[in-house]
Write a protein that holds these residues in place. Structure first.
Motif, PDB file in Angstrom:
ATOM      1  N   UNK A 112      23.669 -20.191 -71.854  1.00 41.03           N
ATOM      2  CA  UNK A 112      22.847 -20.296 -73.054  1.00 41.03           C
ATOM      3  C   UNK A 112      21.510 -20.941 -72.717  1.00 41.03           C
ATOM      4  N   UNK A 113      20.489 -20.540 -73.474  1.00 35.78           N
ATOM      5  CA  UNK A 113      19.151 -21.092 -73.305  1.00 35.78           C
ATOM      6  C   UNK A 113      18.692 -21.617 -74.659  1.00 35.78           C
ATOM      7  N   UNK A 114      18.419 -22.918 -74.727  1.00 35.01           N
ATOM      8  CA  UNK A 114      17.933 -23.518 -75.971  1.00 35.01           C
ATOM      9  C   UNK A 114      16.405 -23.455 -75.963  1.00 35.01           C
ATOM     10  N   UNK A 115      15.843 -22.830 -76.981  1.00 35.97           N
ATOM     11  CA  UNK A 115      14.389 -22.749 -77.115  1.00 35.97           C
ATOM     12  C   UNK A 115      13.971 -23.638 -78.282  1.00 35.97           C
ATOM     13  N   UNK A 116      13.235 -24.703 -77.976  1.00 35.75           N
ATOM     14  CA  UNK A 116      12.721 -25.574 -79.040  1.00 35.75           C
ATOM     15  C   UNK A 116      11.415 -24.984 -79.546  1.00 35.75           C
ATOM     16  N   UNK A 117      11.409 -24.591 -80.785  1.00 34.19           N
ATOM     17  CA  UNK A 117      10.202 -24.003 -81.376  1.00 34.19           C
ATOM     18  C   UNK A 117       9.508 -25.061 -82.230  1.00 34.19           C
ATOM     19  N   UNK A 118       8.226 -25.272 -81.956  1.00 37.74           N
ATOM     20  CA  UNK A 118       7.475 -26.257 -82.738  1.00 37.74           C
ATOM     21  C   UNK A 118       6.092 -25.720 -83.067  1.00 37.74           C
ATOM     22  N   UNK A 119       5.566 -26.197 -84.172  1.00 35.59           N
ATOM     23  CA  UNK A 119       4.225 -25.817 -84.591  1.00 35.59           C
ATOM     24  C   UNK A 119       3.217 -26.473 -83.647  1.00 35.59           C
ATOM     25  N   UNK A 120       2.296 -25.683 -83.110  1.00 31.53           N
ATOM     26  CA  UNK A 120       1.332 -26.206 -82.124  1.00 31.53           C
ATOM     27  C   UNK A 120       0.545 -27.394 -82.674  1.00 31.53           C
ATOM     28  N   UNK A 121       0.046 -27.282 -83.893  1.00 31.72           N
ATOM     29  CA  UNK A 121      -0.758 -28.376 -84.458  1.00 31.72           C
ATOM     30  C   UNK A 121       0.054 -29.664 -84.572  1.00 31.72           C
ATOM     31  N   UNK A 122       1.330 -29.514 -84.941  1.00 37.82           N
ATOM     32  CA  UNK A 122       2.197 -30.698 -85.082  1.00 37.82           C
ATOM     33  C   UNK A 122       2.391 -31.370 -83.724  1.00 37.82           C
ATOM     34  N   UNK A 123       2.593 -30.551 -82.682  1.00 38.33           N
ATOM     35  CA  UNK A 123       2.792 -31.108 -81.333  1.00 38.33           C
ATOM     36  C   UNK A 123       1.501 -31.746 -80.823  1.00 38.33           C
ATOM     37  N   UNK A 124       0.374 -31.099 -81.081  1.00 41.14           N
ATOM     38  CA  UNK A 124      -0.914 -31.643 -80.631  1.00 41.14           C
ATOM     39  C   UNK A 124      -1.132 -33.024 -81.251  1.00 41.14           C
ATOM     40  N   UNK A 125      -0.885 -33.150 -82.563  1.00 39.37           N
ATOM     41  CA  UNK A 125      -1.111 -34.459 -83.196  1.00 39.37           C
ATOM     42  C   UNK A 125      -0.108 -35.488 -82.661  1.00 39.37           C
ATOM     43  N   UNK A 126       1.133 -35.054 -82.376  1.00 37.24           N
ATOM     44  CA  UNK A 126       2.147 -35.962 -81.813  1.00 37.24           C
ATOM     45  C   UNK A 126       1.697 -36.461 -80.440  1.00 37.24           C
ATOM     46  N   UNK A 127       1.187 -35.539 -79.599  1.00 38.20           N
ATOM     47  CA  UNK A 127       0.770 -35.915 -78.242  1.00 38.20           C
ATOM     48  C   UNK A 127      -0.498 -36.765 -78.246  1.00 38.20           C
ATOM     49  N   UNK A 128      -1.402 -36.503 -79.196  1.00 36.41           N
ATOM     50  CA  UNK A 128      -2.620 -37.314 -79.291  1.00 36.41           C
ATOM     51  C   UNK A 128      -2.254 -38.753 -79.671  1.00 36.41           C
ATOM     52  N   UNK A 129      -1.291 -38.881 -80.568  1.00 37.28           N
ATOM     53  CA  UNK A 129      -0.822 -40.207 -80.988  1.00 37.28           C
ATOM     54  C   UNK A 129      -0.199 -40.937 -79.794  1.00 37.28           C
ATOM     55  N   UNK A 130       0.633 -40.187 -79.019  1.00 37.63           N
ATOM     56  CA  UNK A 130       1.286 -40.776 -77.847  1.00 37.63           C
ATOM     57  C   UNK A 130       0.245 -41.201 -76.802  1.00 37.63           C
ATOM     58  N   UNK A 131      -0.774 -40.350 -76.604  1.00 40.07           N
ATOM     59  CA  UNK A 131      -1.829 -40.655 -75.626  1.00 40.07           C
ATOM     60  C   UNK A 131      -2.552 -41.943 -76.013  1.00 40.07           C
ATOM     61  N   UNK A 132      -2.781 -42.100 -77.323  1.00 37.09           N
ATOM     62  CA  UNK A 132      -3.460 -43.292 -77.832  1.00 37.09           C
ATOM     63  C   UNK A 132      -2.601 -44.544 -77.570  1.00 37.09           C
ATOM     64  N   UNK A 133      -1.314 -44.433 -77.884  1.00 35.17           N
ATOM     65  CA  UNK A 133      -0.398 -45.563 -77.694  1.00 35.17           C
ATOM     66  C   UNK A 133      -0.238 -45.940 -76.227  1.00 35.17           C
TER      67      UNK A 133
END
Length: 198
Positions: A112-133
């Motif tokens: 089996x292959x699990x594919x995590x599907x996420x909205x690009x904008x949501x991930x971008x804002x999550x990663x920008x927040x992480x980069x800041x922290x």
């Protein structure tokens, strides 16, 4: 759970929470979570010949070549803890690596292959927040979006291939860790049960 081996793969864009979910899936199925990134980092930190080779490649700004990555994964899969199965994260990254993996596991493809599907904008804002922290000044929105674009380009053929093989479990990757883990568990159980019944 059955006594047979469980061979799994998790894929998803950078920032989708693959590492967190991989640890939970691996624990649930009693298999090791194998991340090529972790193997590379451990070897670099340990100053092994492999680590030195990989570090030189990364310092040149290049990707670690398929041949080297295939060798590392093949070696890791022969270790005793991988006998009951495994969960791969970060490999295979392209169709050639999928075929190399098929050969490593003697023609038995992944279960089996699990594919995590996420909205690009949501991930971008999550990663920008992480980069800041974490004070990652290099992780600008442009860089993050570029990585997302490369991921989408590289992964599309894999998603198509695994979908044709009937082993793809696409899961909405947004929500709490528990919510996503629950969706993955439901999807995997359903697929693995139907495969076992064939």
């Amino acid at each position: 759970m059955t006594d047979t081996t469980t061979r799994l793969l998790i894929i998803g864009p950078p920032g989708a929470g693959k590492g967190t979910q991989a640890a939970q899936i691996a624990q649930r199925y009693g298999v090791p979570a194998i991340s090529t990134g972790d193997i590379f980092r451990a070897n670099i930190k340990g100053g092994t010949p492999l680590g030195q080779q990989v570090q030189a490649i990364i310092e040149r700004g290049e990707l670690v070549p398929d041949t080297l990555t295939n060798e590392i994964v093949a070696d890791r899969l022969t270790q005793p803890d991988a006998a009951p199965g495994f969960l791969l994260d970060g490999y295979p990254r392209n169709v050639e690596q999928v075929h190399a993996l098929d050969n490593m596991i003697e023609g038995d493809s992944l279960d089996a292959v699990v594919l995590l599907e996420v909205d690009t904008d949501a991930v971008v804002s999550r990663l920008l927040k992480r980069a800041e922290l974490e004070g990652r000044a290099d992780d600008t929105e442009e860089v993050i979006r570029h990585r997302q674009h490369i991921y989408a380009e590289q992964t599309a053929p894999l998603v198509e291939l695994f979908s044709e093989r009937g082993i793809l479990v696409a899961v909405d990757g947004l929500g709490t860790v528990e919510e996503v883990a629950e969706r993955i568990a439901t999807g995997l159980d359903s697929l693995l049960t139907s495969k076992a019944g064939r």
